[in-house]
Write a protein that holds these residues in place. Structure first.
Motif, PDB file in Angstrom:
ATOM      1  N   ARG A   8     -16.879 -23.800  30.977  1.00  0.00           N
ATOM      2  CA  ARG A   8     -18.283 -23.631  30.619  1.00  0.00           C
ATOM      3  C   ARG A   8     -18.546 -22.146  30.447  1.00  0.00           C
ATOM      4  O   ARG A   8     -18.033 -21.327  31.215  1.00  0.00           O
ATOM      5  CB  ARG A   8     -19.198 -24.198  31.715  1.00  0.00           C
ATOM      6  N   GLY A   9     -19.340 -21.781  29.443  1.00  0.00           N
ATOM      7  CA  GLY A   9     -19.549 -20.357  29.256  1.00  0.00           C
ATOM      8  C   GLY A   9     -20.703 -20.002  28.351  1.00  0.00           C
ATOM      9  O   GLY A   9     -21.324 -20.853  27.709  1.00  0.00           O
ATOM     10  N   TYR A  26      -6.573 -14.166  34.779  1.00  0.00           N
ATOM     11  CA  TYR A  26      -7.563 -15.122  34.286  1.00  0.00           C
ATOM     12  C   TYR A  26      -6.910 -16.188  33.410  1.00  0.00           C
ATOM     13  O   TYR A  26      -7.233 -17.379  33.513  1.00  0.00           O
ATOM     14  CB  TYR A  26      -8.652 -14.400  33.494  1.00  0.00           C
ATOM     15  N   LEU A  27      -5.976 -15.796  32.552  1.00  0.00           N
ATOM     16  CA  LEU A  27      -5.318 -16.758  31.671  1.00  0.00           C
ATOM     17  C   LEU A  27      -4.554 -17.808  32.471  1.00  0.00           C
ATOM     18  O   LEU A  27      -4.459 -18.967  32.050  1.00  0.00           O
ATOM     19  CB  LEU A  27      -4.369 -16.032  30.708  1.00  0.00           C
ATOM     20  N   GLY A  28      -4.028 -17.410  33.635  1.00  0.00           N
ATOM     21  CA  GLY A  28      -3.376 -18.384  34.496  1.00  0.00           C
ATOM     22  C   GLY A  28      -4.343 -19.446  34.973  1.00  0.00           C
ATOM     23  O   GLY A  28      -4.029 -20.638  34.977  1.00  0.00           O
ATOM     24  N   TYR A  29      -5.539 -19.022  35.369  1.00  0.00           N
ATOM     25  CA  TYR A  29      -6.568 -19.981  35.781  1.00  0.00           C
ATOM     26  C   TYR A  29      -6.992 -20.854  34.601  1.00  0.00           C
ATOM     27  O   TYR A  29      -7.138 -22.073  34.729  1.00  0.00           O
ATOM     28  CB  TYR A  29      -7.791 -19.241  36.331  1.00  0.00           C
ATOM     29  N   GLU A  30      -7.215 -20.211  33.448  1.00  0.00           N
ATOM     30  CA  GLU A  30      -7.702 -20.953  32.286  1.00  0.00           C
ATOM     31  C   GLU A  30      -6.707 -22.031  31.861  1.00  0.00           C
ATOM     32  O   GLU A  30      -7.107 -23.129  31.442  1.00  0.00           O
ATOM     33  CB  GLU A  30      -7.955 -19.986  31.122  1.00  0.00           C
ATOM     34  N   SER A  31      -5.423 -21.744  31.990  1.00  0.00           N
ATOM     35  CA  SER A  31      -4.400 -22.708  31.588  1.00  0.00           C
ATOM     36  C   SER A  31      -4.433 -23.974  32.436  1.00  0.00           C
ATOM     37  O   SER A  31      -3.983 -25.033  31.995  1.00  0.00           O
ATOM     38  CB  SER A  31      -3.007 -22.060  31.677  1.00  0.00           C
ATOM     39  N   ALA A  32      -4.944 -23.849  33.674  1.00  0.00           N
ATOM     40  CA  ALA A  32      -4.971 -24.994  34.576  1.00  0.00           C
ATOM     41  C   ALA A  32      -6.333 -25.685  34.614  1.00  0.00           C
ATOM     42  O   ALA A  32      -6.468 -26.744  35.240  1.00  0.00           O
ATOM     43  CB  ALA A  32      -4.596 -24.547  35.986  1.00  0.00           C
ATOM     44  N   SER A  64     -21.400 -11.658  29.571  1.00  0.00           N
ATOM     45  CA  SER A  64     -20.862 -12.982  29.256  1.00  0.00           C
ATOM     46  C   SER A  64     -20.167 -13.511  30.505  1.00  0.00           C
ATOM     47  O   SER A  64     -19.733 -12.745  31.370  1.00  0.00           O
ATOM     48  CB  SER A  64     -19.862 -12.894  28.104  1.00  0.00           C
ATOM     49  N   PHE A  65     -20.073 -14.821  30.615  1.00  0.00           N
ATOM     50  CA  PHE A  65     -19.371 -15.386  31.760  1.00  0.00           C
ATOM     51  C   PHE A  65     -18.779 -16.746  31.403  1.00  0.00           C
ATOM     52  O   PHE A  65     -19.260 -17.432  30.495  1.00  0.00           O
ATOM     53  CB  PHE A  65     -20.313 -15.537  32.972  1.00  0.00           C
ATOM     54  N   PHE A  66     -17.726 -17.090  32.123  1.00  0.00           N
ATOM     55  CA  PHE A  66     -17.101 -18.401  31.993  1.00  0.00           C
ATOM     56  C   PHE A  66     -16.863 -18.958  33.380  1.00  0.00           C
ATOM     57  O   PHE A  66     -16.461 -18.229  34.291  1.00  0.00           O
ATOM     58  CB  PHE A  66     -15.774 -18.314  31.232  1.00  0.00           C
ATOM     59  N   LEU A  67     -17.117 -20.246  33.536  1.00  0.00           N
ATOM     60  CA  LEU A  67     -16.843 -20.967  34.769  1.00  0.00           C
ATOM     61  C   LEU A  67     -15.716 -21.956  34.493  1.00  0.00           C
ATOM     62  O   LEU A  67     -15.841 -22.831  33.627  1.00  0.00           O
ATOM     63  CB  LEU A  67     -18.083 -21.715  35.250  1.00  0.00           C
ATOM     64  N   LEU A  68     -14.611 -21.807  35.198  1.00  0.00           N
ATOM     65  CA  LEU A  68     -13.472 -22.693  35.036  1.00  0.00           C
ATOM     66  C   LEU A  68     -13.496 -23.727  36.157  1.00  0.00           C
ATOM     67  O   LEU A  68     -13.574 -23.372  37.342  1.00  0.00           O
ATOM     68  CB  LEU A  68     -12.163 -21.906  35.101  1.00  0.00           C
ATOM     69  N   GLY A  69     -13.453 -25.000  35.785  1.00  0.00           N
ATOM     70  CA  GLY A  69     -13.470 -26.078  36.762  1.00  0.00           C
ATOM     71  C   GLY A  69     -12.114 -26.747  36.876  1.00  0.00           C
ATOM     72  O   GLY A  69     -11.336 -26.777  35.918  1.00  0.00           O
ATOM     73  N   PHE A  70     -11.819 -27.283  38.066  1.00  0.00           N
ATOM     74  CA  PHE A  70     -10.531 -27.917  38.350  1.00  0.00           C
ATOM     75  C   PHE A  70     -10.748 -29.223  39.113  1.00  0.00           C
ATOM     76  O   PHE A  70     -11.716 -29.366  39.851  1.00  0.00           O
ATOM     77  CB  PHE A  70      -9.650 -26.978  39.196  1.00  0.00           C
ATOM     78  N   ARG A  71      -9.838 -30.159  38.956  1.00  0.00           N
ATOM     79  CA  ARG A  71      -9.949 -31.423  39.682  1.00  0.00           C
ATOM     80  C   ARG A  71      -9.685 -31.237  41.175  1.00  0.00           C
ATOM     81  O   ARG A  71     -10.206 -31.967  42.008  1.00  0.00           O
ATOM     82  CB  ARG A  71      -8.930 -32.441  39.141  1.00  0.00           C
ATOM     83  N   PRO A  94      -8.983 -29.102  28.264  1.00  0.00           N
ATOM     84  CA  PRO A  94     -10.178 -29.130  29.110  1.00  0.00           C
ATOM     85  C   PRO A  94     -11.435 -29.525  28.338  1.00  0.00           C
ATOM     86  O   PRO A  94     -11.490 -29.393  27.112  1.00  0.00           O
ATOM     87  CB  PRO A  94     -10.280 -27.687  29.614  1.00  0.00           C
ATOM     88  N   ARG A  95     -12.429 -29.996  29.069  1.00  0.00           N
ATOM     89  CA  ARG A  95     -13.749 -30.250  28.487  1.00  0.00           C
ATOM     90  C   ARG A  95     -14.416 -28.890  28.307  1.00  0.00           C
ATOM     91  O   ARG A  95     -14.467 -28.072  29.232  1.00  0.00           O
ATOM     92  CB  ARG A  95     -14.589 -31.123  29.406  1.00  0.00           C
ATOM     93  N   VAL A  96     -14.920 -28.630  27.103  1.00  0.00           N
ATOM     94  CA  VAL A  96     -15.516 -27.331  26.774  1.00  0.00           C
ATOM     95  C   VAL A  96     -17.019 -27.496  26.569  1.00  0.00           C
ATOM     96  O   VAL A  96     -17.456 -28.314  25.759  1.00  0.00           O
ATOM     97  CB  VAL A  96     -14.872 -26.744  25.494  1.00  0.00           C
ATOM     98  N   GLU A  97     -17.799 -26.729  27.321  1.00  0.00           N
ATOM     99  CA  GLU A  97     -19.251 -26.699  27.178  1.00  0.00           C
ATOM    100  C   GLU A  97     -19.687 -25.245  27.033  1.00  0.00           C
ATOM    101  O   GLU A  97     -19.442 -24.444  27.931  1.00  0.00           O
ATOM    102  CB  GLU A  97     -19.947 -27.313  28.401  1.00  0.00           C
TER     103      GLU A  97
END
Length: 284
Positions: free
Chosen positions: A114-115, A103-109, A219-226, A164-167
């Motif tokens: 959003r969460g 997960y940290l690999g995804y979060e870094s990119a 709890s949940f987080f959605l990671l977005g990418f370009r 990243p933009r944090v919401e």
């Protein structure tokens, strides 16, 4: 603050480029592995972005996929050289699980995060003493200090310039729960106010009057990418899950976040609630 490109980001760049090239060639993973005379598991790990890639293996893949644009080849070779080495969180590996490391690999990119958490301030927004208070009631764990340091290091990376933009949706239960005592909560709420005032995060309070919703127990987080689809991370009574392939499940949580946004207070009312709670904790 970190400035070097993390190896995990180079591995992700290679993953996206190589999967796209294979798809354009019309090959399945099995067909590509057989053509390269590799094991299927080797190709799967490369496309998952979980391993580094040698320049020699990269060239073999590009040749098989018909990629011969010199600028593209040069860029991917540079990424392959940068895919080796340890990721920034490697010093914490003995304190975290492999799924969380992924997960940290995804979060870094990620370009957006959003969460929501039903009972706590989301981890990206927690102050040091609030984090310590969360760990305090549990059994003695020699790795607690590592976990606290990791959470603060994640926060530093998320809120660095160009991050990243944090919401985040903040449940009223989490905002009112006296975690660590009144002084800890005052500092925590003041930090949330600072993030909003400095426009480093978009925060909305979900009031008790919002009633039941689709994520009351997790709890949940959605990671977005370009350049890629959203990745979902869920933690709840049934454990942790990082998912990028179940598009139906991810869509459900995307809809859940939109529903929570619609039920939340606006910016002005959220800030007013922060002020009221800070005053209340002063009187506690």
């Amino acid at each position: 603050m970190p400035t070097a490109v993390d190896p995990s980001l180079n591995r992700r760049k290679l993953r996206l480029a190589l999967k796209s090239a294979r798809d354009k060639r019309g090959l399945t993973q099995r067909e590509a592995a057989d053509a390269l005379e590799w094991s299927l598991s080797k190709l799967i790990r490369i496309e998952a972005g979980t391993v580094s890639l040698s320049v020699t293996d990269l060239r073999a893949m590009l040749l098989e996929y018909g990629v011969d644009d010199t600028s593209v080849v040069s860029e991917l070779e540079e990424a392959a050289r940068g895919s080796k080495g340890q990721s920034w969180w490697s010093e914490y590996n003995d304190a975290i699980s492999q799924p969380f490391s992924q997960y940290l690999g995804y979060e870094s990119a990620a370009t957006t995060i959003r969460g929501y958490h039903p009972g706590l301030i989301p981890s990206h927004l927690q102050t040091a003493d609030y984090i310590a208070a969360i760990f305090e009631p549990g059994p003695t764990n020699p790795k607690t200090s590592q976990l606290i340091d990791l959470r603060l290091a994640r926060q530093e990376r998320v809120f660095q310039e160009g991050g990243p933009r944090v919401e985040m949706i903040l449940d009223e239960a989490a905002l009112r729960r006296q975690t660590g005592g009144p002084a800890t909560m005052r500092r925590q709420l003041a930090f949330l106010k600072q993030l909003v005032t400095e426009e480093r995060a978009v925060l909305r309070a979900l009031p008790f009057t919002a009633g039941a919703h689709d994520s009351v127990d997790s709890s949940f987080f959605l990671l977005g990418f370009r350049d890629d689809e959203d990745v979902l991370y869920v933690a709840g009574p049934r454990g942790m899950l990082t998912n990028r392939d179940d598009r139906e499940l991810i869509a459900r949580y995307q809809e859940c976040f939109e529903d929570l946004q619609n039920k939340s207070l606006n910016k002005e009312d959220t800030m007013a609630l922060f002020d009221d709670l800070i005053e209340n904790f002063h009187r506690s």
